[in-house]
Write a protein that holds these residues in place. Structure first.
Motif, PDB file in Angstrom:
ATOM      1  N   ARG A 208       0.833  -1.207   0.000  1.00  0.00           N
ATOM      2  CA  ARG A 208       0.000   0.000   0.000  1.00  0.00           C
ATOM      3  C   ARG A 208       0.866   1.256   0.000  1.00  0.00           C
ATOM      4  NH1 ARG A 208      -5.287   1.312   1.713  1.00  0.00           N
ATOM      5  NH2 ARG A 208      -5.495   3.467   2.440  1.00  0.00           N
ATOM      6  N   LEU A 209       1.971   1.211   0.744  1.00  0.00           N
ATOM      7  CA  LEU A 209       2.822   2.389   0.880  1.00  0.00           C
ATOM      8  C   LEU A 209       3.797   2.561  -0.282  1.00  0.00           C
ATOM      9  CD1 LEU A 209       3.456   2.110   4.709  1.00  0.00           C
ATOM     10  CD2 LEU A 209       2.365   4.054   3.553  1.00  0.00           C
ATOM     11  N   ALA A 210       3.716   1.688  -1.257  1.00  0.00           N
ATOM     12  CA  ALA A 210       4.594   1.829  -2.429  1.00  0.00           C
ATOM     13  C   ALA A 210       4.321   3.126  -3.172  1.00  0.00           C
ATOM     14  CB  ALA A 210       4.408   0.626  -3.364  1.00  0.00           C
ATOM     15  N   ASP A 211       3.068   3.591  -3.151  1.00  0.00           N
ATOM     16  CA  ASP A 211       2.734   4.825  -3.869  1.00  0.00           C
ATOM     17  C   ASP A 211       2.000   5.828  -2.968  1.00  0.00           C
ATOM     18  OD1 ASP A 211       0.341   3.500  -3.590  1.00  0.00           O
ATOM     19  OD2 ASP A 211      -0.159   3.491  -5.725  1.00  0.00           O
ATOM     20  N   LYS A 212       2.163   5.680  -1.657  1.00  0.00           N
ATOM     21  CA  LYS A 212       1.576   6.618  -0.707  1.00  0.00           C
ATOM     22  C   LYS A 212       2.648   7.058   0.280  1.00  0.00           C
ATOM     23  CE  LYS A 212      -3.339   5.343  -0.423  1.00  0.00           C
ATOM     24  NZ  LYS A 212      -3.423   4.653  -1.711  1.00  0.00           N
ATOM     25  N   LEU A 255       7.564   0.092   4.221  1.00  0.00           N
ATOM     26  CA  LEU A 255       7.258   0.288   5.633  1.00  0.00           C
ATOM     27  C   LEU A 255       8.440   0.924   6.364  1.00  0.00           C
ATOM     28  CD1 LEU A 255       5.421  -3.010   6.675  1.00  0.00           C
ATOM     29  CD2 LEU A 255       4.456  -0.700   6.716  1.00  0.00           C
ATOM     30  N   TRP A 256       9.646   0.510   6.014  1.00  0.00           N
ATOM     31  CA  TRP A 256      10.831   1.044   6.670  1.00  0.00           C
ATOM     32  C   TRP A 256      11.025   2.517   6.319  1.00  0.00           C
ATOM     33  CZ3 TRP A 256      13.657   1.486  10.500  1.00  0.00           C
ATOM     34  CH2 TRP A 256      15.013   1.829  10.494  1.00  0.00           C
ATOM     35  N   ARG A 257      10.851   2.869   5.065  1.00  0.00           N
ATOM     36  CA  ARG A 257      10.943   4.280   4.651  1.00  0.00           C
ATOM     37  C   ARG A 257       9.898   5.112   5.380  1.00  0.00           C
ATOM     38  NH1 ARG A 257       6.763   7.055   2.900  1.00  0.00           N
ATOM     39  NH2 ARG A 257       6.201   5.296   1.540  1.00  0.00           N
ATOM     40  N   TYR A 258       8.692   4.604   5.420  1.00  0.00           N
ATOM     41  CA  TYR A 258       7.570   5.294   6.055  1.00  0.00           C
ATOM     42  C   TYR A 258       7.789   5.458   7.562  1.00  0.00           C
ATOM     43  CZ  TYR A 258       2.962   4.852   8.432  1.00  0.00           C
ATOM     44  OH  TYR A 258       1.892   4.968   9.268  1.00  0.00           O
ATOM     45  N   ALA A 259       8.211   4.379   8.232  1.00  0.00           N
ATOM     46  CA  ALA A 259       8.416   4.443   9.676  1.00  0.00           C
ATOM     47  C   ALA A 259       9.510   5.436  10.033  1.00  0.00           C
ATOM     48  CB  ALA A 259       8.764   3.049  10.214  1.00  0.00           C
ATOM     49  N   LYS A 260      10.608   5.440   9.282  1.00  0.00           N
ATOM     50  CA  LYS A 260      11.692   6.379   9.567  1.00  0.00           C
ATOM     51  C   LYS A 260      11.257   7.821   9.329  1.00  0.00           C
ATOM     52  CE  LYS A 260      15.366   5.112   7.305  1.00  0.00           C
ATOM     53  NZ  LYS A 260      16.811   5.186   6.963  1.00  0.00           N
ATOM     54  N   GLU A 261      10.463   8.058   8.284  1.00  0.00           N
ATOM     55  CA  GLU A 261       9.989   9.419   8.021  1.00  0.00           C
ATOM     56  C   GLU A 261       9.085   9.901   9.144  1.00  0.00           C
ATOM     57  OE1 GLU A 261       7.587  12.113   4.684  1.00  0.00           O
ATOM     58  OE2 GLU A 261       8.135  10.033   4.214  1.00  0.00           O
ATOM     59  N   CYS A 262       8.185   9.045   9.598  1.00  0.00           N
ATOM     60  CA  CYS A 262       7.304   9.422  10.710  1.00  0.00           C
ATOM     61  C   CYS A 262       8.113   9.664  11.980  1.00  0.00           C
ATOM     62  CB  CYS A 262       6.258   8.339  10.950  1.00  0.00           C
ATOM     63  SG  CYS A 262       5.004   8.204   9.652  1.00  0.00           S
ATOM     64  N   TYR A 263       9.112   8.839  12.203  1.00  0.00           N
ATOM     65  CA  TYR A 263       9.925   8.962  13.416  1.00  0.00           C
ATOM     66  C   TYR A 263      10.628  10.313  13.499  1.00  0.00           C
ATOM     67  CZ  TYR A 263      13.684   8.066  16.778  1.00  0.00           C
ATOM     68  OH  TYR A 263      14.554   8.154  17.838  1.00  0.00           O
ATOM     69  N   GLN A 264      10.928  10.910  12.365  1.00  0.00           N
ATOM     70  CA  GLN A 264      11.604  12.209  12.366  1.00  0.00           C
ATOM     71  C   GLN A 264      10.667  13.356  12.745  1.00  0.00           C
ATOM     72  OE1 GLN A 264      14.857  12.423  12.191  1.00  0.00           O
ATOM     73  NE2 GLN A 264      14.905  10.205  11.903  1.00  0.00           N
TER      74      GLN A 264
END
Length: 307
Positions: A208-212, A255-264
């Motif tokens: 799902r997060l591939a294009d979101k 998921l890893w890209r998304y989680a790290k972005e949110c963590y910042q």
């Protein structure tokens, strides 16, 4: 919880909450939406209590709702309460109580169950009014919008609630709940079912997060708080302790890209305490460590979250 329990006893699942009437809501009119009247008690280790702590800070509700975290460790000989500091006499600076059970008893004097986090407390009485993680998230996200910072996009849009609720349910059922449930299995078949349920959902969300950028679009919304909190605990605790070891978070690229972005984002980072997470799930209490299962592991390398 005794110190030889290997589970961690983080916080109760919604279906395991105390049945003592701590269910008052803003949306029903039982609770008035009134700034500076409520206090949120949470725990930095807890995947159920942390989402609302993040949301309170992210939306700016921290200007009108105070919050304070319990100590992550059980105290020696007391496995059924949460203390507000490492010493038994340490107080919550707002509530001026030393342990959470005191605030449950201010609401229900004969309360004798195990106090759980999170707990929303009415400062006019000092008593707990709601201790459901799901209720608190939905109630604050839906009924307190007038107190959100003006530059914060709506995290729980009224016209999209069914869609958001469905996503929240998928995350809570298939990810947030699994580590607690898997610790109680007594058969290989039950473990396999929960194991596959967890990783199937992670794979779906990775696609799902591939294009979101975020789960529901281009800005943070309520489901993101639920998901990121569990992802942060995946490699650090659940991969090892819950035997959820098919893949690591870093093996899901989106998921890893998304989680790290949110963590910042400050509201996510300032409410993430890797030390408290590891202390609670591995060490459990501040009794002396006398067995290997309570040794806090040195890894994984947490510097990758800062890259």
């Amino acid at each position: 919880m005794s110190q030889n329990v290997n589970r961690g006893d983080a916080c109760a699942l919604p279906t395991q909450k105390n049945d003592a009437g701590f269910t008052k809501k803003f949306s029903t009119g039982e609770l008035p939406v009134e700034p500076n009247r409520y206090h949120y008690v949470w725990a930095k280790f807890c995947p159920w209590a942390t989402p609302a702590a993040m949301m309170i800070d992210y939306t700016g509700l921290n200007k009108v709702i105070s919050k304070f975290a319990t100590d992550p460790l059980r105290h020696p000989g007391i496995d059924d309460d949460w203390f507000f500091g490492k010493n038994a006499n340490d107080e919550d600076p707002v509530l001026h109580t030393t342990r959470l059970s005191q605030n449950y008893k201010k609401a229900v004097p004969n309360f004798s169950a195990r106090p759980t986090v999170p707990a929303l407390i009415d400062l006019t009485t000092g008593g707990v009014v709601n201790d459901s993680s799901r209720d608190i998230m939905f109630e604050l996200g839906g009924s307190w919008k007038a107190y959100f910072d003006q530059n914060v996009p709506d995290v729980y849009p009224d016209d999209l609630k069914p869609e958001f609720d469905a996503m929240n349910t998928r995350i809570i059922t298939d990810i947030t709940s699994i580590p607690g449930k898997i610790s109680d299995v007594d058969s290989q078949a039950e473990y396999d079912m929960l194991f596959n349920q967890y990783f199937d959902r992670l794979a779906q969300l990775d696609r799902r997060l591939a294009d979101k950028r975020f789960l529901m679009g281009d800005h943070i919304t309520l489901p993101d708080f639920w998901l990121v909190v569990s992802l942060i605990r995946f490699d650090v605790v659940f991969y090892f302790k819950s035997k959820l070891n098919k893949k690591r978070l870093v093996d899901f690229p989106n998921l890893w890209r998304y989680a790290k972005e949110c963590y910042q984002i400050p509201a996510f980072k300032q409410n993430t305490d890797f030390t408290a997470i590891k202390q609670h799930f591995f060490q459990v209490s501040d009794d002396p460590v006398t067995s290997f299962d309570r040794v806090i592991p040195g890894g994984p390398d947490l510097s990758k979250w800062e890259d």
